[in-house]
Scaffold this active site. Structure first.
Site, mmCIF file in Angstrom:
data_model
loop_
_atom_site.group_PDB
_atom_site.id
_atom_site.type_symbol
_atom_site.label_atom_id
_atom_site.label_comp_id
_atom_site.label_asym_id
_atom_site.label_seq_id
_atom_site.Cartn_x
_atom_site.Cartn_y
_atom_site.Cartn_z
ATOM 1 N N TYR A 1 -48.997 65.320 106.924
ATOM 2 C CA TYR A 1 -49.136 63.561 106.935
ATOM 3 C C TYR A 1 -48.616 63.553 104.978
ATOM 4 O O TYR A 1 -50.173 63.324 105.152
ATOM 5 C CB TYR A 1 -49.434 62.942 107.611
ATOM 6 C CG TYR A 1 -49.649 61.557 107.291
ATOM 7 C CD1 TYR A 1 -49.156 61.143 107.023
ATOM 8 C CD2 TYR A 1 -49.948 61.750 109.590
ATOM 9 C CE1 TYR A 1 -48.940 59.668 106.792
ATOM 10 C CE2 TYR A 1 -49.623 59.804 109.573
ATOM 11 C CZ TYR A 1 -49.207 58.850 108.324
ATOM 12 O OH TYR A 1 -49.203 57.511 108.380
ATOM 13 N N GLU B 1 -48.923 59.190 118.794
ATOM 14 C CA GLU B 1 -50.482 59.407 117.272
ATOM 15 C C GLU B 1 -51.234 58.735 118.417
ATOM 16 O O GLU B 1 -50.631 57.525 118.330
ATOM 17 C CB GLU B 1 -50.171 59.823 116.264
ATOM 18 C CG GLU B 1 -49.940 60.389 115.188
ATOM 19 C CD GLU B 1 -50.058 59.719 113.638
ATOM 20 O OE1 GLU B 1 -49.169 60.775 113.023
ATOM 21 O OE2 GLU B 1 -50.147 59.118 113.106
ATOM 22 N N ASP C 1 -56.818 51.321 106.518
ATOM 23 C CA ASP C 1 -55.726 50.501 108.074
ATOM 24 C C ASP C 1 -55.706 49.196 107.232
ATOM 25 O O ASP C 1 -56.605 48.467 106.580
ATOM 26 C CB ASP C 1 -55.927 50.750 108.896
ATOM 27 C CG ASP C 1 -56.004 52.170 109.792
ATOM 28 O OD1 ASP C 1 -54.973 52.277 109.779
ATOM 29 O OD2 ASP C 1 -57.109 52.388 110.389
#
Lengths: 263, 396
Positions: A177, A55, A66
């Protein structure tokens, strides 16, 4: 769309893993971190260390999903002037034999223009994953990405109800995912206690391979999750290792590979 | 209040829900709770009771004789500065805190720039006994230290944000990160008409009390609707609130005043609508200050409350549809507006509001002597007095 009838490199990779009973090791790195030159070396080191999929993170100024490690790496990449064109140039230069999935926020993709998916494909990218474009948020742009040359990988969260999991799986390709826990990216001491339940619910909703990410950093965690899922995604731990050096990131990849292969 | 061209969760092309998957169920839950509450007379009664007896509504409509003389047209002031906590922000926090309580959320998250929204959130959390965590950029904590102390006095935890530009943009990003992590027991009270759906519509809904009141007050006091309604725009909640009362009155001009910072050509400003391009930040598609790579520019304004590179998606819609016009006023002009309203009317406005004052003051001759102009005084300027004094700005 079923994984078993696809011929894209991402699906082929997962089919091959399934045939040999192995789990996928998906490693994340931020393009342009620690710097643009080392980024290319890092991609190759992750491949050499045994990653199945890489990725490649597109740096963004406001990475709201994040944690501190990936935030910092994004900031460093931006300070090196890394934009979409440079990200694709790095992927092209690395010339990897394993599939590459772009990991981005939507805004840099939109800014890169309507030809971006084709350009990415030509540079050697096989899939795309967009943190802030959940299923149903923008049907027009989702259709544009879905119709393009890249496999559109979608995310499922611990909060996602099972009927929505089905909806997400219907719109996804390559793999699903699964976010392992509430929160942002970053390393955690323990695997979330409700993860087995999330995986079990997701299994009822899709035939696509399931890769689990967010908070996975050690060989022990890789094994624990690898027993339940089809693969793991390791991000912040790789990025942090890369800050120490390419060798450290390579060593961590080897450790994770061995852990997964010893399940 | 009618929602102009709201197609599902959008205002024309703008708005949407560009958030991590983890938040989607929470936004669904919030939307359901909001729509149920808006149809529930009990909710309406609770909200109005708090607005009347706690916030102090309706806020007055003041005439402004000396400013009117300067402008050459009657200027009317909608006095949101007289609300409890000194700004319009509390209209929204009261509504959202009531919703949070109905949803059984015990913990409240907020972001703040100037500190007014943080204070308004801390206030209602104290009243309701809710845990309150406010994210504030380190730079803004320095500029607005008095508001930090006010929040702490009322029991809130103020978390300094040291990432990025250390202002409102980064505080918002950090608040979203907290919400993704604690989404099951926490409600995020966004302070402006920004963020993912249903926030822009919800905040507009709670702020539209400004527009409803001022429309009735104008008809009663001035005997007519205003020719123009003028408000400052950062994220745009006071503007959206007052515009909401007049958007269906075709003869009423709507004017949003953005912060031109050190000048629109300087690259250091917060004028997303005047100089931005459509992009996605903090969950919605709207005009945005960004470079050619889709990276968000740091905004700049003398006023912490306008120091934001995005803007509410409904403003983007009103701009593109031509229903509202957006102009920009720089730091220096805003300081003049700050001093002017203080000296002419005995009202010290927030630096945010001062942008709108300055624009009106510079428009002498634009309106006939019988065309009333309505200005939203979004907040009072006490919070800005020490900053302005430190800059060495002398009274006129």
């Amino acid at each position: 769309m079923s994984a078993t009838t696809s011929s894209d490199p991402l699906s082929l990779r997962f089919e091959s893993l399934a045939r040999s009973g192995r789990r996928a090791l998906v490693t994340y790195m931020t393009a342009g971190h620690p710097d643009p030159v080392q980024s290319v070396a890092l991609m190759r080191a992750l491949q050499d260390g045994g990653a199945d999929v890489i990725e490649v993170g597109v740096p963004f100024s406001d990475p709201m999903a994040d944690g501190p490690v990936i935030q910092r790496s994004s900031q460093v990449a931006l300070e090196h002037g890394v934009g979409f064109a440079q990200v694709l140039a790095m992927v092209h230069e690395a010339a990897l034999s394993i599939p590459v999935v772009l990991f981005s926020y939507l805004n840099p993709v939109l800014a890169a223009g309507p030809e971006v998916l084709v350009r990415a494909s030509e540079a050697g990218v096989h899939g795309v994953l967009l943190t802030d474009l959940p299923v149903g948020a923008d049907p027009e742009r989702e259709a544009w990405i879905g119709a393009g040359p890249l496999a559109f990988v979608r995310l499922v969260a611990p909060t996602t109800p099972v009927d929505r999991m089905r909806e997400i799986a219907r719109h996804g390709r390559g793999f699903v995912y699964l976010i392992s826990r509430l929160g942002v990216t970053g390393m955690q001491a323990n695997v979330a206690s409700d993860l087995p339940d999330s995986i079990a619910r997701l299994r009822t909703a899709t035939d696509l391979p399931i890769c689990v990410g967010f908070g996975v950093s050690t060989g022990a965690q890789a094994q624990a999750i690898g027993r339940l899922a089809d693969g793991i995604v390791v991000g912040s731990a790789i990025v942090q290792a890369a800050e120490r050096g390419i060798d450290a990131a390579h060593a961590l990849t080897v450790e994770l590979r061995q852990a997964l292969d010893n399940i | 209040m009618t929602a102009p061209a709201l197609v599902r969760d959008r205002f024309g092309a703008f708005g949407g829900r560009y958030v991590p998957e983890t938040l989607i169920p929470a936004l669904d839950e919030l939307e359901g709770a909001l729509d149920a509450a808006l149809l529930d007379p009990t909710f309406d009664a609770e909200w109005r009771d708090l607005l009347t007896h706690y916030v102090g509504r309706p806020s007055p409509l003041s005439d402004a004789p000396r400013l009117s003389e300067l402008v050459g047209a009657p200027v009317w002031l909608k006095r949101e500065d007289l609300n409890h906590t000194g700004a319009h922000k509390i209209n929204n926090t009261v509504g959202q805190a009531l919703l949070a309580r109905r949803m059984g959320k015990s913990r409240i998250i907020a972001e703040t720039g100037a500190g007014q929204h943080g204070v308004a959130t801390a206030t209602i959390c104290a009243r309701f006994g809710l845990e309150c965590v406010v994210y504030m950029g380190e730079e803004d904590m320095r500029r607005q230290s008095l508001n930090v102390y006010r929040m702490q006095l009322m029991g809130a935890t103020v978390v300094p944000v040291t990432s990025g530009t250390r202002t409102l943009k980064d505080a918002t990003t950090e608040a979203i990160r907290d919400w993704v992590t604690n989404v099951r027991d926490s409600h995020y009270i966004i302070g402006s008409v920004v963020g993912p759906a249903p926030y822009p519509r919800m905040v507009r809904e709670f702020q539209s009390v400004i527009g409803r009141e001022s429309r009735a007050q104008m008809l009663e006091r001035a005997g007519s609707l205003p020719r123009s309604v003028v408000a400052c725009v950062g994220g745009g909640s006071n503007a959206m609130g007052i515009f909401a009362g007049f958007v269906d009155d075709a003869g009423v001009e709507l004017v949003g005043v953005e912060a031109a910072g050190e000048g629109l050509e300087s690259g250091r400003h917060s004028a997303s609508l005047s100089r931005g391009t459509p992009g996605v930040l903090h969950g919605s598609l709207s005009y945005l200050l960004q470079d050619g790579q889709g990276q968000v520019y740091p905004a700049h304004s003398i006023s912490a409350g306008l120091d934001y590179p995005g803007v509410g998606p409904e403003h983007s819609y009103l701009k593109d549809s031509g229903r509202a016009m957006y102009v920009a006023v720089d730091d220096g002009q805003a300081l003049e507006g700050f001093a002017m309203l203080s000296r002419l009317e005995g009202i010290i406005p927030a630096l945010e509001t001062a942008h709108a004052v300055a624009w009106i003051a510079a428009q002498r001759g634009r309106w006939a002597s019988n065309e009333p102009v309505l200005l939203c005084v979004s907040g009072r300027g006490d919070k800005d007095v020490s900053q302005v004094r430190e800059m060495g700005i002398l009274p006129l």
